[in-house]
Design a protein around this motif. Structure first.
Motif, PDB file in Angstrom:
ATOM      1  N   LEU A  29      34.110  43.858  45.301  1.00 55.69           N
ATOM      2  CA  LEU A  29      34.084  44.260  43.899  1.00 55.69           C
ATOM      3  C   LEU A  29      32.673  44.216  43.325  1.00 55.69           C
ATOM      4  O   LEU A  29      32.320  45.032  42.461  1.00 55.69           O
ATOM      5  CB  LEU A  29      35.025  43.372  43.084  1.00 55.69           C
ATOM      6  N   ALA A  30      31.847  43.288  43.805  1.00 60.77           N
ATOM      7  CA  ALA A  30      30.449  43.229  43.345  1.00 60.77           C
ATOM      8  C   ALA A  30      29.700  44.486  43.779  1.00 60.77           C
ATOM      9  O   ALA A  30      28.911  45.060  43.005  1.00 60.77           O
ATOM     10  CB  ALA A  30      29.769  41.981  43.894  1.00 60.77           C
TER      11      ALA A  30
ATOM     12  N   LEU B 104      36.513  50.668  38.075  1.00 64.51           N
ATOM     13  CA  LEU B 104      37.055  49.393  37.619  1.00 64.51           C
ATOM     14  C   LEU B 104      36.216  48.802  36.494  1.00 64.51           C
ATOM     15  O   LEU B 104      36.755  48.177  35.573  1.00 64.51           O
ATOM     16  CB  LEU B 104      37.123  48.414  38.788  1.00 64.51           C
ATOM     17  N   SER B 105      34.906  49.012  36.542  1.00 66.23           N
ATOM     18  CA  SER B 105      34.036  48.401  35.540  1.00 66.23           C
ATOM     19  C   SER B 105      33.931  49.225  34.257  1.00 66.23           C
ATOM     20  O   SER B 105      33.369  48.757  33.270  1.00 66.23           O
ATOM     21  CB  SER B 105      32.640  48.183  36.126  1.00 66.23           C
TER      22      SER B 105
ATOM     23  N   PRO C 172      33.537  39.801  39.616  1.00 62.94           N
ATOM     24  CA  PRO C 172      34.179  38.480  39.718  1.00 62.94           C
ATOM     25  C   PRO C 172      33.440  37.576  40.709  1.00 62.94           C
ATOM     26  O   PRO C 172      32.930  38.043  41.726  1.00 62.94           O
ATOM     27  CB  PRO C 172      35.587  38.811  40.201  1.00 62.94           C
ATOM     28  N   GLN C 173      33.417  36.292  40.398  1.00 65.23           N
ATOM     29  CA  GLN C 173      32.724  35.331  41.257  1.00 65.23           C
ATOM     30  C   GLN C 173      33.683  34.599  42.191  1.00 65.23           C
ATOM     31  O   GLN C 173      33.247  33.975  43.162  1.00 65.23           O
ATOM     32  CB  GLN C 173      31.988  34.303  40.386  1.00 65.23           C
ATOM     33  N   THR C 174      34.962  34.649  41.885  1.00 64.62           N
ATOM     34  CA  THR C 174      35.942  33.905  42.686  1.00 64.62           C
ATOM     35  C   THR C 174      37.059  34.840  43.151  1.00 64.62           C
ATOM     36  O   THR C 174      37.274  35.922  42.590  1.00 64.62           O
ATOM     37  CB  THR C 174      36.562  32.771  41.863  1.00 64.62           C
ATOM     38  N   GLN C 175      37.805  34.350  44.148  1.00 61.64           N
ATOM     39  CA  GLN C 175      38.944  35.123  44.629  1.00 61.64           C
ATOM     40  C   GLN C 175      40.032  35.180  43.574  1.00 61.64           C
ATOM     41  O   GLN C 175      40.715  36.206  43.429  1.00 61.64           O
ATOM     42  CB  GLN C 175      39.494  34.498  45.916  1.00 61.64           C
ATOM     43  N   ALA C 176      40.184  34.108  42.799  1.00 61.48           N
ATOM     44  CA  ALA C 176      41.206  34.101  41.739  1.00 61.48           C
ATOM     45  C   ALA C 176      40.914  35.172  40.698  1.00 61.48           C
ATOM     46  O   ALA C 176      41.830  35.872  40.223  1.00 61.48           O
ATOM     47  CB  ALA C 176      41.256  32.717  41.081  1.00 61.48           C
ATOM     48  N   ALA C 177      39.639  35.346  40.346  1.00 60.53           N
ATOM     49  CA  ALA C 177      39.269  36.384  39.379  1.00 60.53           C
ATOM     50  C   ALA C 177      39.513  37.772  39.963  1.00 60.53           C
ATOM     51  O   ALA C 177      39.928  38.698  39.255  1.00 60.53           O
ATOM     52  CB  ALA C 177      37.811  36.214  38.978  1.00 60.53           C
TER      53      ALA C 177
END
Length: 857
Positions: free
Chosen positions: A83-84, A107-108, A131-136
């Protein structure tokens, strides 16, 4: 004319050279002005109703041609790293000038629509920051799954791929933008696999590669023809003449086309490839006859004059009939095909003129020693007996002895071909213009495997009911005259009576009410405004929940049909916003009960970051709406199946009263021009058949000979297209136009064979001896021509573009079949009909063998 041209060519060779050089230099100077055009829309005239409507829909709904950039991660796209990268790439693409930044979908740049509190909606970017995490990342996946306009459009249903839709102000910039995006992707060095697809990319990529192919294939074809002619005539100086004819013809024709302001389309890009082999046909006939007649010590000028005197009429008629075959394409309603037919036909006639001038002029300027050496090599070769010299006489005897089985076999082939033709499937798709291993095809397959589809079609629904009846107009006009006296523009707006005009008129009345101090005028305004506002509300047809429900039902049916990857329309927006306005639960993913409720949802949507997206699905006056269909294939057959399915649905579930449905989109435009092409080709082919039959009957002064002359082209065209049907090859544009080439070249062989047969028979008076002599040098000339033309197209087999490969394969097939039919079926037919075609008679010359040594073939 004939004698004058021959005398001019042989007496003033330097002048001939100067004239041809002047023509070549003048037209070559125009070639740098070349403009490439690969837009399938241009297959239709600009005023074609389907094209006009398509462009109007694009303007009304602010639709742009888009490049689709897709990223595929087999372990799932929703992870911080993937995603980054998508976020970085989107930001970089937004900096490119040709991109419509406001409409770029990623997406952005897309909104997540959620409920902030009951009755209040929150619009926030799905991915404002990477997002910085998998949860995000998982939270973004969950959000997309709740948004029908984005799910399986922006992110694949299997969660393995995400897309960026890059709209362009001008689709002609797609190749440039695609190259820039590829460069951006390379700089990012992503761990996922990135693909670029979309019709604009395919069309402009084809244009770029087509330009390269033009520069490669024509010289390769020229080299192949040169090598073949050297093999046949064993004299480099002699075969230079036909090559000069071919080059002069190609340069002059292409230069004229470009100089006249025509763009080079996929069809006209093949003109050079078509003309290169065809232009040497007459030269091969001349060379074959000249080398057969010339002996050491002969006067070359006298020999070439004799040859030209014998060959002029057959070459003229074959050139004219071949040109007629291509000119018949001008009857099609497809502009690029018309241009192709016009310039190939004109190029053939130019090649004839250049041949009858340049080749004799070249021969008379050859050194006697060169001619003697050439004659010695060919004489030695003929003494040893070449392959053609050994095989053709046997073929001639076989065709006469087995005339009845040959005719019977031809009838069987005709029946076989008829069944094959009935199996032909009309289909075209610009993406399939590339080989299966081309990056465009690979990208197309990958993204259409993961997503709902990268091909667009639009079903447009229009409210055609007049807003005002004649009685209502008569009632309102006096009020308007009092409310806005002497305002002609206001009267015009009322007469137009559409949603936009009413809105403008209401605004004028509001302004007048504030500015007026006349009680009479204010009374008129107060009486008129409510009536116009009521009409305006009633005109907003696409706020009607019943109509939106009908649209939603059609969408459900299409989505379940298996023909459509996904449909998107106004009901999807309304349902999504309505859900968040209420509970936020799936149970409220429904349409409101009233027009006011629908209007409230759309008013809320206007608060999003992308309010302009609404106008992609409904017109600003709410009298026209569209359903955007995503298809996984751009094939015409696929689009036709969708159209048929919708027609069946509309029969079972009629359109709401006052609505009309029509189609737009590139997938639909391709269907329209393909249908126009097929019907146009059939009309042009039948017209050319009639014209050529009349010409043959006049040439031979015999309807019977005219019919016999039509046998090779009839059987060739039937067999080639029957084979296309049996093999399951799609009937596309290159295959369609080859009918003109088959028609022209097949009758070319027939004319030379029959004209030479009649000439020999006038000397022998015996049909068996006549046909025996025909399979000496005349048959060799026909065979050489067929081989030169067929193999001259073989460099096309190395092309990376499928239409060029198709032309190469079919050209070789056409030449092989037409030459075989000419050398087998024509003598068989002449033998069976010898009583009428070649009656026994006393010879007109005692030494028939000597007199017929030259060739008219």
């Amino acid at each position: 004319m004939k004698a004058g041209l021959i005398r001019f060519a042989t007496e003033r060779p330097r002048t001939v050279y100067a004239l041809i050089w002047a023509l070549v230099l003048a037209t070559a100077a125009l070639i740098p002005q070349i403009q490439i055009d690969t837009d399938p829309e241009n297959m239709l005239p600009e005023d074609a109703p389907a094209r006009v409507f398509h462009n109007q829909v694009k303007a009304d709904f602010a639709l742009y041609d888009s490049i689709v950039v897709g990223a595929v991660a087999e372990d799932g796209i929703f992870n911080p790293q993937s995603l980054a990268t998508m976020h970085q790439l989107t930001d970089a693409i937004l900096k490119l000038d040709p991109v419509v930044k406001a409409d770029l979908m990623a997406l952005s740049t897309s909104d997540n629509i959620t409920q902030e509190s009951p009755g209040t909606i929150r619009f926030e970017y799905l991915m404002k920051q990477a997002p910085q995490t998998q949860a995000a990342s998982d939270a973004i996946a969950d959000a997309v799954a709740r948004l029908p306009l984005l799910n399986n459009t922006l992110v694949s249903g299997d969660g393995k791929a995400a897309a960026i839709y890059v709209p362009l102000y001008n689709k002609d910039d797609s190749y440039q933008v695609a190259e820039q995006i590829r460069s951006l992707i390379a700089d990012l060095n992503p761990s996922d696999t990135y693909y670029l697809t979309g019709l604009p990319v395919a069309e402009n990529q084809f244009g770029h590669e087509m330009f390269v192919q033009m520069a490669i294939s024509a010289p390769l074809a020229g080299a192949m023809i040169f090598a073949l002619m050297w093999f046949f005539f064993r004299s480099i100086p002699l075969v230079v003449a036909p090559m000069l004819v071919a080059m002069a013809t190609v340069i002059a024709t292409m230069g004229t086309l470009i100089g006249m302001g025509y763009t080079v389309h996929i069809m006209s890009s093949m003109i050079a490839i078509f003309l290169m082999p065809i232009a040497v046909v007459d030269s091969v006939h001349i060379m074959s006859d000249f080398t057969d007649r010339y002996r050491a010590g002969d006067d070359a000028k006298a020999v070439i004059r004799e040859v030209m005197g014998d060959l002029f009429n057959p070459m003229l008629f074959t050139s004219v009939t071949s040109a007629v075959g291509f000119y018949s394409l001008m009857l099609t309603p497809i502009p690029p095909v018309q241009i192709f037919g016009a310039f190939v036909g004109s190029g053939i006639l130019l090649a004839f003129i250049v041949s009858v001038l340049l080749v004799p002029a070249y021969v008379v300027r050859m050194k006697p020693a060169t001619l003697v050496a050439m004659q010695a090599r060919l004489h030695g070769q003929n003494e040893q007996g070449g392959l053609l010299a050994r095989l053709l006489p046997r073929l001639g005897r076989f065709s006469v002895r087995q005339s009845k089985p040959i005719v019977a076999l031809a009838l069987v082939v005709l029946v076989f071909s008829a069944f094959g033709i009935s199996k032909i499937q009309i289909n075209d798709n610009p993406v399939r213009w590339f080989k299966s291993d081309h990056e465009i095809r690979i990208a197309d397959n990958a993204l259409n495997h993961h997503f709902a589809g990268t091909y667009d079609a639009y079903l447009v629904l229009t409210d055609t009911r007049p807003l005002l009846s004649a009685a209502q107009l008569a009632e309102l006009q006096p009020l308007l005259a009092q409310a806005l006296p002497n305002d002609g523009e206001a009267a015009t707006l009322l007469e137009q009576a559409n949603g936009e005009a009413l809105a403008s008129l209401i605004s004028r009345l509001d302004d007048a009410a504030f500015a007026s101090d006349s009680d009479a005028q204010l009374d008129a305004i107060d009486a008129l405004l409510p009536k116009l506002e009521t009409l305006s509300e009633q005109s907003r047809r696409f706020l009607d929940p019943a109509l939106l429900a009908w649209m939603a039902n059609l969408q459900d049916d299409l989505n379940q049909s298996g023909l459509v990857g996904k449909s998107n329309a106004l009901p999807d927006i309304v349902k999504t916003v309505n859900r968040e306005l209420h509970s936020g639960k799936d149970s409220d993913f429904v349409l409101p009960d009233s027009a006011a409720g629908v209007a409230q949802t759309l008013l809320q949507f206007q608060s999003s970051h992308r309010p302009q997206d609404l106008w992609h699905f409904v017109s600003r006056d709410y009298r026209q709406g569209l359903i955007w269909l995503q298809l996984t294939s751009g094939d015409n057959q696929h689009m036709n199946a969708v159209i048929d399915h919708v027609d069946q649905y509309l029969t079972a579930h009629p359109l709401p009263q006052g609505l009309e449905a029509d189609w737009a989109g590139k997938a639909y435009i391709n269907v329209i021009w393909q249908d126009a092409m097929v019907n146009g080709m059939l009309e042009s082919l039948l017209s050319a058949f009639v014209v050529i039959f009349v010409m043959m009957s006049l040439l031979f002064r015999s309807p019977l000979y005219g019919l016999i002359a039509m046998l090779p082209l009839s059987l060739t065209i039937a067999f080639i297209y029957g084979l296309v049907g049996w093999l399951g090859k799609d009937y596309d544009m290159p295959i369609a136009v080859l009918s003109a080439l088959a028609l022209g070249l097949s009758v070319d062989f027939a004319i030379h064979f029959l004209e030479r047969t009649r000439s020999i028979h006038r000397q022998t008076g015996q049909w068996r001896q006549t046909l025996s002599l025909m399979f000496e040098e005349p048959a060799r000339a026909i065979s050489r021509n067929a081989i030169v033309i067929a193999l001259g197209f073989t460099p096309l087999l190395l092309a990376p573009l499928v239409p060029y490969i198709t032309v190469g394969v079919l050209m070789a097939s056409i030449m092989a079949v037409s030459a075989s039919v000419t050398l087998l079926l024509l003598p068989a037919a002449l033998a069976l009909l010898a009583r009428w075609t070649l009656p026994q008679d006393a010879p007109h010359h005692n030494d028939a063998q000597t007199e017929t040594g030259g060739s008219h073939a």
